[in-house]
Design an enzyme around this catalytic site. Structure first.
Site, short mmCIF file in Angstrom:
data_model
loop_
_atom_site.label_atom_id
_atom_site.label_comp_id
_atom_site.label_asym_id
_atom_site.label_seq_id
_atom_site.Cartn_x
_atom_site.Cartn_y
_atom_site.Cartn_z
N GLY A 1 -29.62 40.95 10.37
CA GLY A 1 -30.98 40.92 10.86
C GLY A 1 -31.08 40.15 12.16
N GLN B 1 -32.16 39.68 16.47
CA GLN B 1 -32.08 40.34 17.76
C GLN B 1 -30.80 39.90 18.49
OE1 GLN B 1 -35.97 40.81 19.73
NE2 GLN B 1 -36.91 39.86 17.95
N HIS C 1 -22.43 34.21 21.17
CA HIS C 1 -21.41 33.44 20.46
C HIS C 1 -20.28 33.13 21.43
CE1 HIS C 1 -23.37 34.05 16.67
NE2 HIS C 1 -23.16 35.35 16.65
N ILE D 1 -29.60 31.94 12.69
CA ILE D 1 -29.29 32.51 11.38
C ILE D 1 -29.44 34.02 11.45
CG2 ILE D 1 -30.01 32.66 8.96
CD1 ILE D 1 -31.00 29.79 9.19
N ILE E 1 -24.59 31.59 9.81
CA ILE E 1 -25.24 30.66 10.72
C ILE E 1 -24.34 30.39 11.93
CG2 ILE E 1 -26.40 29.56 8.77
CD1 ILE E 1 -24.53 27.13 9.21
N ALA E 2 -24.96 29.88 12.99
CA ALA E 2 -24.22 29.45 14.18
C ALA E 2 -24.88 28.19 14.72
CB ALA E 2 -24.21 30.54 15.25
N CYS F 1 -32.80 35.92 20.76
CA CYS F 1 -33.60 36.26 19.59
C CYS F 1 -34.96 36.85 19.97
CB CYS F 1 -33.77 35.05 18.67
SG CYS F 1 -32.20 34.40 18.08
#
Length: 255
Positions: free
Chosen positions: A93, A95, A99, A168, A181-182, A198
């Site tokens: 889920g 947008q 990373h 998340i 998570i990040a 997002c």
């Protein structure tokens, strides 16, 4: 289709995510080197299928990716402003997000059937895990009803300013969770400028990291805090074997 309860995440009771009394401890794995995104997703999907079939233990996999962008199921092409790194479509889920090195990604593969099959409460539990981890560094993380993730107030930037410190994104297959998570430890925050993170374009809302907040924190510090806070919400952990989940292609360790 999964129906989401219509009540604020702040009010959700987070009890119930501990495993059944007869359940095995969650395996805990840390990759020492950067893991290509496509390789990580393939390994995660394979492990989740094995968990659903009862052939593998639940797993938390901590890693870093090389620089890249991912687009969730609600992602918009217009939110990629500068395609400086590869863009990966993903089934989670949310947008667009970034990373890369200096960001701790935790892929969480839990069987919610034997815990609590409630997606919204699970997202709230992940947020609480992050908030508890940040508390170890005297950082006050907060959740927002209109913005998934964990935020920190930035009065130094102006009234009403907040920065996102952790993202998340989740997906479920047969009630086994994927993605996770990040947390921004010390990534290059400039790479977030190439996207609308997002989908949030309000200039009051930015992105930060633990080091950006002035904390001399290492990735190992964060890993230890993540593991300690995880046990209070999701239960005991045990060191994973070094060969999982990526068929021996990922160097790994446990702390």
């Amino acid at each position: 289709m999964i129906n989401f309860p219509q009540h604020p995440r702040q009010t959700l009771e987070l009890a119930g995510f501990l495993p059944e009394a007869s359940g095995r401890a969650v395996e805990w794995l840390i990759s020492d080197s950067q893991v290509p995104y496509s390789e990580a997703v393939a390994a995660m999907d394979s492990r989740a299928a094995a968990i659903a079939a009862g052939d593998a233990n639940e797993l938390v996999w901590l890693l870093e990716h090389p620089p890249l962008y991912t687009s969730g199921t609600s992602g918009q092409a217009a939110d990629l402003l500068d395609p400086r790194f590869p863009l990966h479509a993903t089934g989670r889920g949310g947008q667009l997000t970034y990373h890369g090195p200096g960001q701790r990604v935790a892929y969480v593969m839990l069987d919610l059937k034997r815990r609590r099959p409630d997606v919204r409460a699970y997202v709230a539990a992940l947020e609480q895990w992050i908030i508890a981890t940040l508390e170890a560094f005297n950082v006050r993380g907060e959740r927002r009803e209109d913005r998934v993730g964990v935020w920190v107030a930035r009065p130094d930037k102006g009234v009403g300013h907040e920065d996102k410190i952790a993202a998340i994104g989740v997906r479920l297959k047969r009630w086994v969770s994927l993605h996770g998570i990040a947390i921004n430890v010390e990534p290059d925050l400039g790479h977030f400028a190439a996207i609308v993170p997002c989908g949030i374009s309000d200039p009051r809302y930015g992105v930060t990291s633990l080091v950006d907040l002035g904390l001399p924190v290492t990735m190992t510090d964060v890993d230890l805090a993540l593991r300690a806070s995880f046990t209070t919400i999701f239960g005991a952990t045990v060191n994973a074997s070094g060969s999982e989940p990526a068929a021996g292609s990922v160097n790994s360790s446990s702390v």
